[in-house]
Write a protein that holds these residues in place. Structure first.
Motif, short mmCIF file in Angstrom:
data_model
loop_
_atom_site.label_atom_id
_atom_site.label_comp_id
_atom_site.label_asym_id
_atom_site.label_seq_id
_atom_site.Cartn_x
_atom_site.Cartn_y
_atom_site.Cartn_z
N ALA A 62 0.41 12.57 2.12
CA ALA A 62 0.77 11.47 1.22
C ALA A 62 1.21 10.25 2.03
CB ALA A 62 1.87 11.91 0.27
N ALA A 63 1.98 10.48 3.08
CA ALA A 63 2.41 9.36 3.93
C ALA A 63 1.22 8.73 4.63
CB ALA A 63 3.43 9.85 4.95
N PHE A 64 0.27 9.53 5.07
CA PHE A 64 -0.93 9.01 5.72
C PHE A 64 -1.77 8.19 4.75
CE2 PHE A 64 -5.41 9.41 6.90
CZ PHE A 64 -5.37 8.81 8.15
N VAL A 65 -1.97 8.70 3.54
CA VAL A 65 -2.74 7.97 2.53
C VAL A 65 -2.04 6.67 2.16
CG1 VAL A 65 -3.52 8.06 0.12
CG2 VAL A 65 -3.91 10.00 1.63
N LEU A 66 -0.73 6.72 2.02
CA LEU A 66 0.03 5.52 1.69
C LEU A 66 -0.08 4.49 2.81
CD1 LEU A 66 1.96 4.18 -0.36
CD2 LEU A 66 3.83 5.19 0.92
N GLY A 67 0.07 4.91 4.04
CA GLY A 67 -0.03 3.98 5.17
C GLY A 67 -1.42 3.38 5.29
N THR A 68 -2.44 4.18 5.07
CA THR A 68 -3.81 3.68 5.14
C THR A 68 -4.08 2.68 4.02
OG1 THR A 68 -4.49 5.78 6.08
CG2 THR A 68 -6.22 4.37 5.22
N THR A 69 -3.58 2.96 2.83
CA THR A 69 -3.75 2.03 1.71
C THR A 69 -3.02 0.73 1.97
OG1 THR A 69 -3.90 3.94 0.23
CG2 THR A 69 -3.53 1.80 -0.78
N LEU A 70 -1.82 0.82 2.55
CA LEU A 70 -1.07 -0.40 2.87
C LEU A 70 -1.82 -1.24 3.89
CD1 LEU A 70 2.58 0.96 3.15
CD2 LEU A 70 1.56 -0.33 1.29
#
Length: 90
Positions: A62-70
């Motif tokens: 979830a942190a990886f997906v959030l960082g990539t989306t940001l």
């Protein structure tokens, strides 16, 4: 795609929009949004995005997906603002 993942992606994109719109150098609107409310809304949306993503993914994913989306949203918004600004001015 699971619903919470879509909600997390939408919330993180809206959080980036709030943070970008508060910048004094933004080009999407004629004037920047008020700084403090936009930052509070952006931080709240980021937290909600992570909580939504954790419903469907592991915490690290979830942190990886959030960082990539940001990274994607914060890279695209200035170009979108420049494109809109170029269409407004003759």
């Amino acid at each position: 795609m699971p619903v919470f993942t879509l909600l997390g992606l939408a919330a993180s994109t809206l959080a980036c929009l709030c943070l970008y719109a508060a910048s004094p150098h933004q080009r999407l609107w004629a004037a920047p949004w008020p700084l403090r409310p936009a930052r509070i809304a952006g931080a709240t949306l980021l937290l909600l995005a992570w909580l939504a993503l954790v419903q469907d993914l592991h915490r690290l994913a979830a942190a990886f997906v959030l960082g990539t989306t940001l990274m994607l949203a914060l890279a695209v918004l200035p170009y979108a603002g420049a494109l809109i600004h170029a269409r407004r001015t003759p």
